[in-house]
Enzyme design. Structure first.
Site, PDB file in Angstrom:
ATOM      1  N   SER A 112       0.846  -1.189   0.000  1.00 27.09           N
ATOM      2  CA  SER A 112       0.000   0.000   0.000  1.00 27.09           C
ATOM      3  C   SER A 112       0.887   1.246   0.000  1.00 27.09           C
ATOM      4  O   SER A 112       1.685   1.436  -0.914  1.00 27.09           O
ATOM      5  CB  SER A 112      -0.958  -0.022   1.196  1.00 27.09           C
ATOM      6  OG  SER A 112      -1.934   0.980   1.068  1.00 27.09           O
TER       7      SER A 112
ATOM      8  N   ASP B 190      -7.842  -5.427  -6.558  1.00 29.26           N
ATOM      9  CA  ASP B 190      -7.590  -4.212  -5.796  1.00 29.26           C
ATOM     10  C   ASP B 190      -8.160  -3.051  -6.601  1.00 29.26           C
ATOM     11  O   ASP B 190      -7.469  -2.417  -7.393  1.00 29.26           O
ATOM     12  CB  ASP B 190      -6.086  -4.030  -5.572  1.00 29.26           C
ATOM     13  CG  ASP B 190      -5.761  -2.798  -4.747  1.00 29.26           C
ATOM     14  OD1 ASP B 190      -6.692  -2.032  -4.435  1.00 29.26           O
ATOM     15  OD2 ASP B 190      -4.581  -2.604  -4.420  1.00 29.26           O
TER      16      ASP B 190
ATOM     17  N   HIS C 285      -6.724  -5.436  -1.847  1.00 37.76           N
ATOM     18  CA  HIS C 285      -5.616  -4.547  -1.518  1.00 37.76           C
ATOM     19  C   HIS C 285      -4.716  -5.195  -0.470  1.00 37.76           C
ATOM     20  O   HIS C 285      -5.049  -5.222   0.707  1.00 37.76           O
ATOM     21  CB  HIS C 285      -6.162  -3.210  -1.006  1.00 37.76           C
ATOM     22  CG  HIS C 285      -5.111  -2.156  -0.855  1.00 37.76           C
ATOM     23  ND1 HIS C 285      -4.426  -1.632  -1.924  1.00 37.76           N
ATOM     24  CD2 HIS C 285      -4.625  -1.526   0.235  1.00 37.76           C
ATOM     25  CE1 HIS C 285      -3.570  -0.722  -1.502  1.00 37.76           C
ATOM     26  NE2 HIS C 285      -3.667  -0.646  -0.187  1.00 37.76           N
TER      27      HIS C 285
END
Length: 365
Positions: A65, A296, A333
């Site tokens: 991330s 994602d 994600h």
């Protein structure tokens, strides 16, 4: 402090958008963007050397991330600091990403029912059964394209799915969607376009995570116009307090003109985003592994693929000698989803750096 968050789960999962005022401060914004990476790295190496009486034999950086953004950033701005870098689901161009996410609010608001205050309730634009119907149709059309019908869609570039094929022939039911839903879904997957009809950000891939992750990202579960999806919380907050210069707490997504908004994020983009493609120094002695979940939907694997191609063009030699990219079908994600999301890229990068064993695949379960 995050105690006033309207969606604790979202803020805990995405701590990099915690409610703070750091973006008003020049030095704090520089530190967040890139400066802290060098200071922490040099301090860490100094501590290791002091404790052990010698410098580390190898240095590695791994993150997902915002940590994935930082991983790409150290390979681009500090190319001789790390022998191996692992970047997972990197928000590497979050400045351009935030307006795209917020633009989705406008798209969904056009078909959303309103609460008693007249605010659109985005969560009710698609039911869970609607999303399951769409995901099932995508899987039926595209699963076998990679040569194996296993619930995983690997040929995402060849998955030419059109939501309009699911429009109800008669009354709306759980096995079809309305024309408005089909149009909104397609717009979100394509993304905003410029005046010439060209995408301002790569489109999203059709994948199995439409059943589940799509709701978390775009719709949420709120029964009112006070939305709790990722876009309505983290995405909007990132744009208001981080991407825009100066920050604008009163920014209204319903009146956003995306072309003008992109102009207002240029300063943050220059400090924050990891889009450099000349990797000639890093490529000489270091290795990079990038991975990203295909489901994602906050990001787009096609955006990463575009960067990879550009880096290959701008850097001498074959990019596969120093960088490998892996897309994980079904994964959201940094994890989750209908996916083989348990794998070990850190061991893979160590084996590549220290034993010259380049990873052709990552074993997963």
């Amino acid at each position: 402090s995050r105690k006033n968050s309207s969606n604790t789960k979202t803020w805990k999962r995405y701590p990099f958008v915690s409610k703070s005022s750091f973006s008003y401060d020049q030095q704090a914004k520089l530190d967040y963007g890139f400066n802290a990476l060098e200071k922490v790295t040099l301090s860490a190496k100094s501590m290791v050397s002091s404790y052990y009486g010698q410098s580390p034999d190898y240095s590695y950086f791994a993150g997902c991330s915002n940590g994935g953004r930082q991983a790409m950033l150290v390979s681009q701005r500090y190319p001789d600091y790390f022998d191996g870098v692992v970047s997972g689901d990197p928000s590497f161009n979050i400045s351009r990403l935030a307006p795209r996410l917020v633009w989705n609010i406008q798209v969904l608001a056009d078909i959303a029912p309103k609460d008693s205050s007249g605010r659109p309730i985005l969560s009710k634009t698609f039911s869970d059964k609607d999303l399951k119907t769409i995901a099932g149709a995508v899987k039926s059309k595209c699963d076998a394209r990679d040569g194996l019908e296993d619930g995983l869609i690997n040929d995402i570039a060849g998955c030419a799915f059109d939501p309009a094929t699911l429009v109800c022939k008669g009354a709306k039911n759980d096995r079809c969607i309305s024309p408005g839903q089909a149009d909104a879904f397609k717009k979100i997957m394509i993304g905003p376009l410029n005046s010439d009809g060209e995408p301002l950000y790569s489109p999203l891939p059709y994948d199995t995570g439409i059943d589940g992750i799509w709701r978390f990202t775009f719709l949420g579960s709120s029964e009112t116009g006070e939305g709790n999806s990722f876009v309505e919380t983290a995405g909007l907050h990132t744009l208001r307090y981080h991407s825009l210069t100066p920050p604008d707490p009163d920014f209204d997504p319903m009146t956003m003109e995306i072309g003008e908004t992109l102009k207002d994020i240029r300063e943050t983009q220059a400090l924050n985003d990891a889009e450099a493609v000349n990797m000639s120094t890093f490529a000489k002695d270091s290795k990079l592994i990038i991975y990203n979940g295909v489901s994602d939907f906050a990001l787009s694997v096609f955006e990463l693929a575009h960067w990879y191609e550009k880096a290959d063009e701008a850097t001498p030699g074959d990019i596969r000698e120093w960088a490998r990219m892996f897309f994980v079908p079904g994964m959201g994600h940094c994890g989750g989803g209908f996916a083989t999301d348990k794998f070990d890229p850190l061991t893979a990068i160590v084996n590549w750096v220290e034993e010259d064993k380049a990873p052709d695949f990552l074993t997963a379960q």
